[in-house]
Design an enzyme around this catalytic site. Sequence first.
Site, PDB file in Angstrom:
ATOM      1  N   MET A 136      45.833  -4.745   9.660  1.00 22.25           N
ATOM      2  CA  MET A 136      45.433  -5.687  10.703  1.00 22.25           C
ATOM      3  C   MET A 136      44.893  -4.914  11.911  1.00 22.25           C
ATOM      4  SD  MET A 136      47.951  -8.887  10.321  1.00 22.25           S
ATOM      5  CE  MET A 136      49.356  -8.228  11.147  1.00 22.25           C
ATOM      6  N   HIS A 156      49.032   4.248   9.090  1.00 20.72           N
ATOM      7  CA  HIS A 156      47.893   3.752   8.311  1.00 20.72           C
ATOM      8  C   HIS A 156      47.086   4.917   7.739  1.00 20.72           C
ATOM      9  CE1 HIS A 156      48.426   0.329  11.249  1.00 20.72           C
ATOM     10  NE2 HIS A 156      48.440  -0.307  10.111  1.00 20.72           N
TER      11      HIS A 156
HETATM   12  O1  PAF Z   1      51.152  -5.154   6.970  1.00 19.99           O
HETATM   13  C1  PAF Z   1      50.148  -5.714   7.465  1.00 19.99           C
HETATM   14  O2  PAF Z   1      49.487  -5.185   8.360  1.00 19.99           O
HETATM   15  C2  PAF Z   1      49.747  -7.099   6.962  1.00 19.99           C
HETATM   16  O3  PAF Z   1      50.860  -7.849   6.637  1.00 19.99           O
HETATM   17  C3  PAF Z   1      48.754  -7.043   5.791  1.00 19.99           C
HETATM   18  C4  PAF Z   1      49.366  -6.360   4.570  1.00 19.99           C
HETATM   19  C5  PAF Z   1      47.497  -6.316   6.210  1.00 19.99           C
HETATM   20  C6  PAF Z   1      48.355  -8.469   5.369  1.00 19.99           C
HETATM   21  O4  PAF Z   1      47.707  -9.157   6.400  1.00 19.99           O
END
Ligand code: PAF
Length: 282
Positions: free
Chosen positions: A32, A39
């Site tokens: 997100m 990430h």
């Molecule tokens: O973990 C997240 O950032 C969200 O839940 C995801 C997996 C991108 C789904 O919108």
Amino acid sequence: MHIIKSASILTEYLTNLRSSDKNVTVGFVPTMGALHEGHSSLIDESVRSNSITVCSIFVNPTQFGEENDLVTYPKPIENDIALLIKHKCDVLFLPSVEEVYPDQFEATVFDLDGIDFKIEGASRPGHFQGVCNVIARFLQIINPEIAYFGQKDFQQTVVVKKLVQILQSKTKIAVVPIKREPHGLAQSSRNVRLSKKGRQNAAFIYKAISQVKEDYKSLGLQESVAKAIQFINAQKGAKVDYLLAVDTTTLNEVTNVSDANEVAVLTVVEYEGVRLLDNIIL
Ligand code: PAF
């Protein structure tokens, strides 16, 4: 890095790649945005193991309870793009809400054996159904060989593994270990909301759950969990929302390690007004 905003163009792009080379494998990292080292470790893992890495940045409205939380969610897109380029991501999928949920889209209610109602799900009704709907849609658009999720959102990893079973999807779910700040706090987009001192102090959360891992053989699981809760609640400004030991497949609470094949300790702590998640596998 290609930036693709249209779902059909992305599907077509990947279909063409696959038909020009049968050995192409696609790794997918859903996010997100507000990207951090947690990430980038998912991106690195995907780049290492696949010919193409697709990362999505989409703040999914269906997984937010309060409108407010959605509106205040950070959206530092320039920084995110720079991080993705640095980590050699091949494609950024950056869709609009209409692209993900076109008019004819109908949400599915997935039967997740009640996993979605427990723990995080208990305080966020509908959250995991929202996650499942967006992930199901992404799998349809991208059809990746592997999709990468961070261990920090432990319940989400269990839910998504269940989802791919329900969908009978070929996609494998890879769970990447938690990335931590130098003092031990789990990396999270929410950490920027802590004060500088708070961010260092918050290492007590990891310290508490690591201590459970050290203690449970001698003290027993229940006593070591109780000790961790007491330790966290004794920190100024901190309050345990939950801290419990669970079976890693059902997420049922366990009181003995022998009650499950694998046990994890999951916690959420309120600190300086921020909800901090962490977990450890015993
Ligand atoms: O973990 C997240 O950032 C969200 O839940 C995801 C997996 C991108 C789904 O919108």
